[in-house]
Design a protein around this motif. Structure first.
Motif, mmCIF file in Angstrom:
data_model
loop_
_atom_site.group_PDB
_atom_site.id
_atom_site.type_symbol
_atom_site.label_atom_id
_atom_site.label_comp_id
_atom_site.label_asym_id
_atom_site.label_seq_id
_atom_site.Cartn_x
_atom_site.Cartn_y
_atom_site.Cartn_z
ATOM 1 N N UNK A 3 0.933 -1.254 0.018
ATOM 2 C CA UNK A 3 0.504 0.227 0.128
ATOM 3 C C UNK A 3 1.216 1.470 -0.226
ATOM 4 N N UNK A 4 1.916 1.207 0.942
ATOM 5 C CA UNK A 4 3.118 2.605 1.000
ATOM 6 C C UNK A 4 3.206 3.093 -0.303
ATOM 7 N N UNK A 5 3.294 2.633 -1.492
ATOM 8 C CA UNK A 5 3.479 2.627 -2.598
ATOM 9 C C UNK A 5 2.417 3.111 -3.604
ATOM 10 N N UNK A 155 10.195 6.090 -7.020
ATOM 11 C CA UNK A 155 10.931 7.073 -6.969
ATOM 12 C C UNK A 155 12.405 6.192 -6.077
ATOM 13 N N UNK A 156 12.681 5.306 -6.833
ATOM 14 C CA UNK A 156 14.001 4.490 -5.994
ATOM 15 C C UNK A 156 14.796 5.464 -6.786
ATOM 16 N N UNK A 161 21.424 7.215 -2.263
ATOM 17 C CA UNK A 161 22.250 6.282 -0.900
ATOM 18 C C UNK A 161 23.112 5.529 -0.792
ATOM 19 N N UNK A 162 23.929 5.839 0.704
ATOM 20 C CA UNK A 162 25.435 6.043 0.905
ATOM 21 C C UNK A 162 25.320 4.975 1.780
#
Length: 166
Positions: A3-5, A155-156, A161-162
């Motif tokens: 659902x979050x997506x 939106x990934x 990302x680090x």
């Protein structure tokens, strides 16, 4: 897909009321949010009076969807409940996000309308509701049955990302 997506900002609503039981579920989800030191500084104002929704839309430049939304939830933080100064913002933001996610699960549309930290918006919203000075309105969530179709967006971005260093 979870659902979050599926959660999208919905600004157009059908002329259909939202059941009190559904609003209660949204608020139950809001209060399930984490908070610093379990302080739970949130307070909520449920607005289903069309005149009051119009008053908000009249003073808030980004709340015009409240002219047609059947209900809104004002999420506030009570500074008197703070154990850790300033963390009410994160706590009430988590509560706001939980409302958005629970609404998506129920087939309702929502949009997060920012109030804090804009001093004019805080003052205007506080005046509409007679909110005491120790309580700060953080956000308003417009809620209703969607009258627009929104596509899921991925939106990934792995470039954001680090690992272990910048």
């Amino acid at each position: 897909m979870h659902e979050i997506f599926k959660r999208r900002s919905i600004r157009k609503y059908l002329d259909k009321p939202v059941a009190k039981e559904d609003i209660d579920d949204l608020l139950r989800a809001a209060m399930a949010a984490p908070s610093a030191g379990n302080e739970q500084p949130w307070e909520f104002i449920v607005v289903d009076d069309k005149n009051v929704l119009k008053r908000i839309a009249d003073v808030h430049p980004y709340a015009k969807m409240l002219y047609e939304a059947p209900v809104a939830i004002v999420v506030c933080g009570d500074l008197n409940k703070e154990k850790y100064k300033g963390f009410w913002v994160q706590d009430c933001s988590a509560a706001t996000q939980n409302i958005l996610l629970e609404a998506t699960d129920k087939g309702l549309g929502t949009v997060w309308i920012g109030v804090y930290p804009d001093d004019t918006r805080v003052k205007d919203i506080s005046n509409i509701f007679g909110i005491p000075s120790n309580v700060i309105p953080l956000s308003i969530v417009a809620v209703g049955y969607p009258d627009q179709e929104m596509q899921e967006v991925d939106r990934f971005d792995p470039q954001k990302i680090h690992y272990n260093k910048w």
